[in-house]
Design an enzyme around this catalytic site. Structure first.
Site, short mmCIF file in Angstrom:
data_model
loop_
_atom_site.label_atom_id
_atom_site.label_comp_id
_atom_site.label_asym_id
_atom_site.label_seq_id
_atom_site.Cartn_x
_atom_site.Cartn_y
_atom_site.Cartn_z
N ILE A 1 103.63 -45.62 52.52
CA ILE A 1 104.80 -45.02 53.17
C ILE A 1 105.25 -43.79 52.41
CG2 ILE A 1 106.59 -46.33 51.93
CD1 ILE A 1 107.99 -46.69 54.69
N GLY B 1 101.38 -49.37 52.69
CA GLY B 1 101.11 -49.32 54.12
C GLY B 1 99.63 -49.19 54.44
N ASP C 1 98.37 -52.59 54.98
CA ASP C 1 98.79 -53.03 56.31
C ASP C 1 97.85 -52.49 57.37
OD1 ASP C 1 101.59 -54.31 55.87
OD2 ASP C 1 101.76 -52.41 54.81
N GLU D 1 104.31 -53.22 47.73
CA GLU D 1 105.69 -53.33 48.19
C GLU D 1 106.66 -53.94 47.19
OE1 GLU D 1 103.06 -53.44 50.05
OE2 GLU D 1 103.47 -52.68 52.07
N ASP E 1 106.32 -55.76 55.17
CA ASP E 1 106.81 -56.26 56.46
C ASP E 1 106.08 -55.71 57.68
OD1 ASP E 1 107.76 -53.73 56.13
OD2 ASP E 1 109.87 -54.20 56.43
C1 LIG Z 1 109.42 -50.63 57.10
C2 LIG Z 1 108.57 -50.28 55.94
C3 LIG Z 1 107.21 -49.98 56.34
C4 LIG Z 1 106.20 -49.80 55.51
C5 LIG Z 1 106.28 -49.97 54.10
C6 LIG Z 1 105.26 -49.66 53.27
C7 LIG Z 1 105.41 -49.84 51.82
C8 LIG Z 1 104.53 -48.97 50.99
O1 LIG Z 1 103.73 -48.20 51.45
S1 LIG Z 1 104.73 -49.20 49.31
C9 LIG Z 1 103.75 -47.94 48.61
C10 LIG Z 1 104.48 -46.63 48.37
N1 LIG Z 1 103.60 -45.70 47.72
C11 LIG Z 1 103.55 -45.56 46.41
O2 LIG Z 1 104.28 -46.14 45.66
C12 LIG Z 1 102.49 -44.59 45.91
C13 LIG Z 1 103.08 -43.34 45.31
N2 LIG Z 1 102.03 -42.38 44.95
C14 LIG Z 1 101.23 -42.53 43.89
O3 LIG Z 1 101.29 -43.47 43.14
C15 LIG Z 1 100.22 -41.44 43.64
O4 LIG Z 1 100.57 -40.33 44.43
C16 LIG Z 1 98.77 -41.84 43.94
C17 LIG Z 1 98.63 -42.50 45.29
C18 LIG Z 1 98.26 -42.78 42.85
C19 LIG Z 1 97.88 -40.56 43.93
O5 LIG Z 1 98.04 -39.88 42.71
P1 LIG Z 1 97.62 -38.34 42.56
O6 LIG Z 1 96.30 -38.13 43.20
O7 LIG Z 1 97.78 -37.99 41.13
O8 LIG Z 1 98.66 -37.53 43.46
P2 LIG Z 1 100.15 -37.11 43.11
O9 LIG Z 1 100.13 -35.90 42.24
O10 LIG Z 1 100.91 -38.27 42.62
O11 LIG Z 1 100.72 -36.71 44.54
C20 LIG Z 1 100.36 -35.51 45.19
C21 LIG Z 1 101.49 -35.13 46.12
O12 LIG Z 1 101.67 -36.18 47.08
C22 LIG Z 1 103.00 -36.68 47.03
N3 LIG Z 1 102.97 -38.12 47.31
C23 LIG Z 1 102.07 -39.02 46.88
N4 LIG Z 1 102.37 -40.23 47.34
C24 LIG Z 1 103.48 -40.10 48.09
C25 LIG Z 1 104.26 -41.00 48.84
N5 LIG Z 1 103.96 -42.30 48.96
N6 LIG Z 1 105.35 -40.53 49.49
C26 LIG Z 1 105.67 -39.22 49.44
N7 LIG Z 1 104.94 -38.30 48.74
C27 LIG Z 1 103.86 -38.75 48.08
C28 LIG Z 1 103.46 -36.36 45.62
O13 LIG Z 1 104.85 -36.35 45.56
C29 LIG Z 1 102.83 -35.01 45.41
O14 LIG Z 1 103.59 -34.06 46.11
P3 LIG Z 1 103.92 -32.61 45.46
O15 LIG Z 1 104.73 -31.91 46.48
O16 LIG Z 1 102.57 -31.99 45.22
O17 LIG Z 1 104.63 -32.89 44.19
#
Ligand SMILES: CC/C=C\C=C\CC(=O)SCCNC(=O)CCNC(=O)[C@H](O)C(C)(C)COP(=O)(O)OP(=O)(O)OC[C@H]1O[C@@H](n2cnc3c(N)ncnc32)[C@H](O)[C@@H]1OP(=O)(O)O
Length: 315
Positions: free
Chosen positions: A105, A161, A164, A184, A192
């Site tokens: 997400i 997600g 999922d 999550e 969920d």
């Molecule tokens: C009703 C609810 C419905 C659904 C619920 C779902 C729950 C979930 O999905 S829980 C999971 C949430 N996601 C995370 O916690 C992951 C967060 N991201 C990371 O850990 C890392 O980005 C990575 C996946 C390990 C990849 O690492 P890397 O390759 O080093 O990239 P980054 O430099 O971290 O990111 C590049 C760029 O993307 C943006 N970004 C990455 N993930 C997200 C995200 N989940 N949401 C928004 N943005 C994300 C990050 O901020 C970077 O952006 P810049 O603008 O370049 O800074």
């Protein structure tokens, strides 16, 4: 180098424009991974047709690691609703553009506005929150409801997600560098939108499911294969996409009546008793056994021909 990139982009756009164009082998795989960007009207997805009767849906926000933003949640429903009705399509491949499959997400969207239900009091806000969660659930349930088989190809990370999403698909492939994370609990919520409901049906061990969901530990490709989350692991993305396309072509060559009936009955039997499922199957086949596809396929088998040599009507 520049020329190759431009050529790949031109081939990629030709794909999107011309249905039914067959590019065999590696050139098709190159085109699959050389998309120029999202396909209008989508902004988070790129949709193309790398081979006859094969639709490729690519999560397309590579710069944000294919984080699932507001557009993604609704575009998936629009996209798969169209695919379900598209008689040219017999099988779907889902993959992610860029460095990883998906980071789950979009945390920025979530923090800003995604989970902010309207309402004058707790009851009304709760009611609207329920509708919101149900809407998010539909984003992945639509994959399962789609009668066309869906092959998902995961490279790098598949977070939150993403799990999922893949558990709603029919066949899961990954690269050696892939990892999966039911993330999550780390962000303060119980998953969920499908993982807790589908993952236990995908992998046999309840204990492993519980461990993954309660600790958010990463599951790497070798363990994903040994526990049955994926059926095949490829050395890299290019070979995985070639494998996905080959698999899709095998499925697409077969009777769509047989293939779609098989998917629908497999999904049904997962959620019902053997006796209920046999009953459903009998009712299903009371009409479907009357298809011309059966006659054509049986004749081809007797003549030792491949199903690929049989021409089936669209469905
Ligand atoms: C009703 C609810 C419905 C659904 C619920 C779902 C729950 C979930 O999905 S829980 C999971 C949430 N996601 C995370 O916690 C992951 C967060 N991201 C990371 O850990 C890392 O980005 C990575 C996946 C390990 C990849 O690492 P890397 O390759 O080093 O990239 P980054 O430099 O971290 O990111 C590049 C760029 O993307 C943006 N970004 C990455 N993930 C997200 C995200 N989940 N949401 C928004 N943005 C994300 C990050 O901020 C970077 O952006 P810049 O603008 O370049 O800074």
């Amino acid at each position: 180098m520049m020329f190759r990139a431009m050529a790949a982009a031109v081939i990629g756009s030709a794909f999107r424009k011309s249905r039914g164009l067959w590019l065999p082998g590696l050139s098709a795989v190159r085109a699959m991974s050389a998309q120029a960007g999202p396909t209008p009207p989508f902004s988070a997805l790129s949709v193309s047709h790398p081979a006859t009767a094969v639709t490729h849906v690519e999560l397309y926000r590579p710069e944000k690691r294919n984080a699932m933003n507001q557009a993604f949640w609704s575009e998936m429903v629009d996209c798969f609703s169209q695919i379900a009705l598209d008689s040219e399509c017999r099988v779907v491949i889902v993959s992610g553009a860029g460095k990883i499959f998906t980071s789950g997400i979009d945390l920025m969207d979530m923090a800003e506005n995604m989970l902010q239900p309207e309402g004058d009091d707790v009851a009304r806000m709760s009611w609207n929150m329920r509708r919101l969660v149900a809407k998010f659930q539909e984003t992945f349930s639509i994959i399962e409801k789609c009668p066309k088989p869906v092959v998902v190809a995961v490279h790098g990370a598949c977070v939150g997600g993403g799990v999922d999403l893949i558990t709603a698909c029919d066949i899961r492939l990954c690269t050696q560098d892939a990892w999966f994370q039911v993330k999550e609990v780390d962000i303060g919520l119980a998953a969920d939108v499908g993982t807790l409901q589908r993952l236990p049906k995908v992998i046999g061990s309840r204990s492993l499911v519980n461990e993954l969901a309660l600790t958010a530990r990463k599951l790497y490709s070798d363990e994903a294969k040994s526990c049955g989350l994926v059926s095949r692991v490829f050395p890299d993305k290019e070979s995985m996409m070639a494998g996905a396309l080959e698999l899709a072509a095998e499925i697409a060559a077969r009777s769509p009546v047989a293939v779609q009936g098989t998917k629908i009955n497999l999904v049904y039997s997962r959620d019902h008793s053997v006796s209920e499922s046999l009953d459903y199957m009998a009712t299903w086949n009371m009409s479907m056994l009357q298809t011309q596809d059966l006659v054509k396929s049986a004749q081809a088998a007797m003549e030792k021909k491949s199903p690929k040599e049989v021409l089936f009507s669209k469905l």
